[in-house]
Design an enzyme around this catalytic site. Structure first.
Site, PDB file in Angstrom:
ATOM      1  N   GLY A  29       2.226 -70.091  56.112  1.00 17.29           N
ATOM      2  CA  GLY A  29       3.431 -70.330  55.316  1.00 17.29           C
ATOM      3  C   GLY A  29       3.547 -69.359  54.166  1.00 17.29           C
ATOM      4  N   ASN A  30       4.446 -69.651  53.243  1.00 16.34           N
ATOM      5  CA  ASN A  30       4.621 -68.788  52.079  1.00 16.34           C
ATOM      6  C   ASN A  30       5.012 -69.626  50.868  1.00 16.34           C
ATOM      7  OD1 ASN A  30       7.688 -68.801  51.826  1.00 16.34           O
ATOM      8  ND2 ASN A  30       7.401 -68.186  53.967  1.00 16.34           N
ATOM      9  N   ARG A  31       5.158 -68.988  49.728  1.00 19.22           N
ATOM     10  CA  ARG A  31       5.314 -69.691  48.452  1.00 19.22           C
ATOM     11  C   ARG A  31       6.753 -70.010  48.071  1.00 19.22           C
ATOM     12  NH1 ARG A  31       0.363 -69.520  46.024  1.00 19.22           N
ATOM     13  NH2 ARG A  31      -0.996 -67.804  46.664  1.00 19.22           N
ATOM     14  N   SER A  32       7.708 -69.851  48.971  1.00 19.56           N
ATOM     15  CA  SER A  32       9.102 -70.120  48.604  1.00 19.56           C
ATOM     16  C   SER A  32       9.332 -71.615  48.390  1.00 19.56           C
ATOM     17  CB  SER A  32      10.033 -69.608  49.704  1.00 19.56           C
ATOM     18  OG  SER A  32      11.363 -69.909  49.363  1.00 19.56           O
TER      19      SER A  32
END
Ligand code: C5P
Length: 223
Positions: A29-32
């Site tokens: 995943g990512n930090r958005s």
């Protein structure tokens, strides 16, 4: 600009960050956080637009009066966006889409007992923004205005200009990311790169203010 200058317009906004399954319990995943995309959707609705918000893994309440489609992976986000843009005037891709996904997500949880963990083999995801640009270039039915976001950590403007050209969008909202910048914070600052025009600097301020400037630039291209 304000008031109901987007009345009668249909717009699509993607928000959040995609998750790419490794196994049934794990993902890449990512930090958005989705805050900027939700601000864009909320502001467009307040200005009279009919808004479809394609939300990837966002833990925020649905904005009032907005049609929310929830997705998880990049492939799901692609299908939802392509479906939603069919009758749209503008699309804003604010979501952080994973560039790669595991080729073959495991059907059962990977265990630590036993052998060394194997490598996770990745394959490229479709670039949805580039696909929207290509469809338009090919003369297919398309939203009139296509907007991308780009988070850059270095050479922000040079990387942004190259990306604007490569993806074939009209506007590219470029932010610098890193320590205390952009991700999960209520404030944002950005430079909007304009295809064939002068860049627009948006000073640090609430994400709603940045959304307002982006919709001003879009509205000017919809008349
Ligand atoms: O190439 P990069 O990921 O930096 O580009 C960011 C922009 O492209 C964002 O607008 C994002 O929503 C979009 N994007 C996309 N599909 C991908 C990767 C990024 O639509 N696979």
């Amino acid at each position: 600009g304000a008031g109901a200058d987007l009345a009668g317009r249909r717009v699509v906004v993607s928000a959040g960050g995609t998750r790419e399954a490794i196994d049934p319990v794990r993902f890449i995943g990512n930090r958005s956080s989705g805050l900027q995309g939700y601000a864009l959707a909320r502001v467009a609705a307040a200005r009279g637009a009919s808004v479809t918000l394609v939300a990837a893994n966002v833990s925020l309440p649905d904005p009032a009066g907005v049609d929310v489609v929830r997705v998880e992976s990049a492939l799901q986000l692609r299908d939802a966006v392509i479906d939603a843009v069919a009758d749209a005037d503008a699309v804003v891709m604010a979501a952080a889409v994973a560039d790669f996904r595991p080729v073959a997500p495991r059907l059962t949880k990977i265990k630590k007992t036993g052998d060394e963990p194997e490598a996770i083999h990745l394959t490229k995801n479709p670039d949805i923004l580039a696909e929207l640009g290509e469809r338009r270039r090919a003369g297919e039915k398309s939203p009139k205005v296509i907007v991308g976001f780009a988070a850059e950590t270095d050479d922000v403007l040079a990387n942004g200009q190259a990306k604007l050209a490569r993806k074939g969008c009209d506007l590219l909202v470029v932010n610098q990311v890193g320590e205390n910048l952009a991700f999960g914070t209520p404030d944002n600052a950005a430079t909007v790169l304009v295809a064939g025009g002068e860049a627009v600097e948006i000073p640090r301020g609430p994400k709603d203010d940045l959304a307002g400037v982006v919709w001003d630039l879009i509205a000017a291209r919809l008349v």
